[in-house]
Design an enzyme around this catalytic site. Structure first.
Site, mmCIF file in Angstrom:
data_model
loop_
_atom_site.group_PDB
_atom_site.id
_atom_site.type_symbol
_atom_site.label_atom_id
_atom_site.label_comp_id
_atom_site.label_asym_id
_atom_site.label_seq_id
_atom_site.Cartn_x
_atom_site.Cartn_y
_atom_site.Cartn_z
ATOM 1 N N VAL A 492 -11.749 23.747 -23.714
ATOM 2 C CA VAL A 492 -12.673 23.035 -24.613
ATOM 3 C C VAL A 492 -12.168 21.639 -24.970
ATOM 4 C CG1 VAL A 492 -13.601 25.188 -25.572
ATOM 5 C CG2 VAL A 492 -11.717 24.029 -26.763
ATOM 6 N N ASN A 518 -15.099 29.713 -30.783
ATOM 7 C CA ASN A 518 -14.014 30.482 -31.386
ATOM 8 C C ASN A 518 -12.637 29.981 -30.977
ATOM 9 O OD1 ASN A 518 -12.608 33.027 -32.361
ATOM 10 N ND2 ASN A 518 -12.357 33.257 -30.152
ATOM 11 N N TYR A 584 -3.367 22.145 -38.879
ATOM 12 C CA TYR A 584 -4.391 23.142 -38.529
ATOM 13 C C TYR A 584 -5.598 23.016 -39.456
ATOM 14 C CZ TYR A 584 -6.466 27.762 -37.616
ATOM 15 O OH TYR A 584 -7.316 28.783 -37.292
#
Ligand SMILES: [Zn+2]
Length: 686
Positions: A492, A518, A584
């Site tokens: 991705v 996801n 993150y």
């Protein structure tokens, strides 16, 4: 066509089945049934049937004469002895004296004389097998035979090719009437080696399995020979645009057009899976100037009606760069198709006295000049069957036109078989799952949450494309799901990889309805000191990765015009940052806003956008070793660490999967974040 009978194989089959107590004649019956069933030029998808007359003990211990006939819908290519249903023969034979047998009675007769009460229903053609005397009876819808008999002068052609070797039975819908008509034709000349059922198929007879089988092969070969002679060139081509658009660009438009908008309530569209086929023979067929004439019905044998419908949808050729007018034309063509189907249903339902329930009016076969054909179905399996039968129709009609003129059963006969309860039983009575006809793509599908999500959506009836940067992992999970699930490589963070993956999804299933974005990975670092490279890497995957796949999905969804659903795996980090988890949490916070941006920008197109905030799930992100380490650092047990939430319950990948599924099914919900973390008040959304 060559006989594939091999003495050694036949003996091996007898020996193999003998070990489980199967008699030699049944073993040979299974052996030749498989030979016939594994040749698509003879038998397709549960079509065709075979039988054996033999003796067996019933449950009372009495030896009786039985008809062992293929169970309805069983696949001849893979049949086992248990798939040959044993029915007491004498009571079946006495039925021949009846003038008529109502459908309800026929259904009862199917079950009344079974040797094994739990056996499947015998084939709907079982009475025909019972009414002729031979020990072995084989029936196929061989393409070559059909090309010969789907002609206005089929009787003349049969006489020319087969002489007195076969009896010709005029067209009668399968069932009791056909069984009687066939038996009557047989009685006129009991020396015949078989019967040809006009506009339907062929039966051959034998005293042995080999004799019946080899007669089938020989008679079909004669038909093939005739088809190779005096052929005229077909088909005169229609003009095509200079450049025809590729299938993967066209498929979502076709799929979107072939849907019923809001059929199950507002936003609940009835969709189809589309399977594409092309090749020289198909292009020649769909490119013909007279396609609407010779290709106006694809029911080459009555069995196919339930799967293909009588009429295919014929679309114009799609020109590259001009897909907007193609989309408009496709929508108009489908509207006209649905209208015609409704009229067809109403007029014939009235003719038979009413009481039938209309099947959905959408096409099952689509011809696209310059491109190929699509088989449509509510599942990938049904779409594949429709495509296979359409391909058989193309081959058969081409040969029929090459030696004469394709001429099939009438519209009324078509209706009578499409709406015959015995045929409709083949579609099954089970309720459709909620996501039937829908396609879902899941990124990071090789991981724990992705794989659990794939399972949940497959169980809900969706066709699943599993995307992962690790192709082997995606393929392993796809294989575990079975069916038509497909594993596709997709990084991705790479635009070309995403493009290829979504092109592949459209090519495989015809489009896409649900995306579960996801894929993700965690990077750590104290935000004041962390290397910018790490931050950028995390943004590339945890934000831009989501954006890239969502954009690719939306482009397909807009072409379809049937809305859609984007689902994002966000994270509790997006609202409740943990120490040193900035690299993150920051891109995840941007992704949370991405959920809302898609909801805002595409709501009017019926595309919903929702996200799940999960926490503490055993996965590639939170490995067993990492859990051990964190639990130790906090001085708690692993179990307490994993269930350290308000509900004191460990949250699993399956819980997250169920949240995604729920969001996919809530047609009035968009811009939603569902929290799946067992309760963490600091991560609660305002
Ligand atoms: Zn048949």
């Amino acid at each position: 066509m060559q006989s594939r009978w091999v003495d050694r194989d036949a003996t091996a089959a007898v020996d193999r089945y003998a070990t489980s107590g199967v008699a030699p004649d049944v073993a040979l019956r299974v052996y030749t049934t498989r030979l016939l069933g594994s040749d698509p030029a003879l038998v397709l998808h549960g079509g065709g049937n075979t039988s054996l007359k033999t003796r067996m003990r019933d449950l009372a211990g009495d030896e009786v004469e039985v008809l062992c006939v293929k169970g309805t819908g069983a696949d001849m290519a893979t049949i086992e002895p248990a798939g040959m249903v044993a029915v007491k023969l004498d009571p079946l034979k006495t039925l021949r004296a009846r003038a008529d047998l109502a459908d309800d009675d026929m259904a009862r007769v199917q079950r009344a004389f079974l040797i094994e009460p739990s056996a499947p229903n015998p084939s709907v053609e079982f009475l025909l097998h019972a009414f002729v005397p031979h020990a072995f009876v084989d029936h196929t819808h061989a393409n070559a035979i059909i090309s010969l008999i789907d002609q206005p002068d089929s009787a003349k052609l049969c006489e020319e090719v087969f002489g007195g070797r076969i009896g010709l039975v005029p067209y009668v819908r399968p069932g009791f009437g056909l069984a009687k008509a066939a038996a009557a034709t047989f009685d006129e000349n009991p020396k015949v080696e078989g019967l040809i059922l006009d506009k339907h198929g062929i039966f051959t007879f034998g005293a042995s399995a080999k004799e019946a089988y080899e007669r089938m092969i020989e008679l079909v070969s004669r038909a093939e020979e005739r088809l190779s002679k005096n052929r005229k060139t077909v088909f005169a081509a229609a003009a095509l645009p200079p450049q025809v658009a590729p299938h993967e660009a066209v498929a979502p438009i076709v799929r979107g057009a072939c849907s019923l908008k809001n059929a199950g309530g507002e936003g609940a569209h009835r969709r189809m899976i589309a399977e594409f086929r092309t090749g020289g023979a198909i292009l020649n067929f769909v490119g013909g100037a007279e396609l609407p004439r010779y290709g106006g019905s694809v029911v080459i044998t009555p069995d196919y009606a339930i799967r293909t419908k009588r009429k295919p949808l014929i679309l114009p050729a799609p020109e590259t760069g001009k897909l907007d007018p193609f989309k408009t034309a496709a929508a108009q063509a489908v509207a006209a198709y649905v209208d015609t189907y409704k009229k067809y249903f109403e007029s014939h339902n009235a003719r038979v006295g009413g009481g039938k329930r209309m099947l959905d009016p959408l096409p099952r076969v689509v011809f696209v000049p310059g491109l190929g054909l699509y088989g449509l179905g509510r599942s990938a399996k049904d779409a594949r069957i429709a495509a296979d039968l359409a391909e058989a129709a193309v081959a058969t009609i081409t040969d029929a036109e090459a030696i004469g003129r394709f001429h099939t059963i009438t519209e009324a006969d078509d209706f009578d078989v499409e709406y015959w309860p015995m045929e409709q039983a083949k579609l099954g009575k089970t309720k459709e799952p909620p996501l039937a006809g829908q396609v879902v793509a899941i990124t990071g599908a090789g991981g724990a949450i992705g794989a659990a999500t794939a399972r949940a959506f497959a169980n809900a009836g969706a066709e699943v494309a599993l995307l992962d940067v690790n192709l082997a992992a995606a393929e392993k999970e796809a294989k575990a799901l079975g069916g038509a699930a497909v594993g596709i490589a997709c990084d991705v963070t790479d635009a070309a990889s995403v493009r290829n993956a979504f092109t592949r999804i459209a090519a495989t299933f015809g489009g896409l309805d649900i995306l579960v974005s996801n894929a993700g990975a965690a990077w750590q670092g104290r935000i004041g000191e962390v290397d910018e490279e790490i931050l950028r890497k995390s943004f590339e995957l945890n934000f831009f990765g989501h954006q890239r796949v969502a954009q690719a999905a939306v482009q397909i969804m807009l072409k379809q015009g049937t809305g859609g659903c984007l689902l994002f795996n966000v994270s509790k980090q997006a609202v409740n940052p943990g120490p040193n988890f900035g690299p993150y949490g920051l891109p995840k916070a941007a992704t949370l806003l991405l959920v809302r941006q898609y909801a805002v920008d595409y709501g009017a197109d019926g595309i919903r956008s929702n996200g799940v905030n999960a926490d503490r799930i055993r996965s590639g992100l939170l490995t067993d070793d990492f859990i051990k380490e964190r639990a130790k650092a906090r001085g708690v047990s692993e179990k307490d660490y994993m269930s350290g939430n308000l509900l004191q319950r460990e949250v699993t990948a399956d819980d997250v999967a169920q949240a995604f599924l729920h969001q996919a099914l809530e047609l009035k919900t968009t811009g939603d974040i569902t929290t799946v973390d067992g309760g963490n008040i600091a991560a609660a959304l305002r």
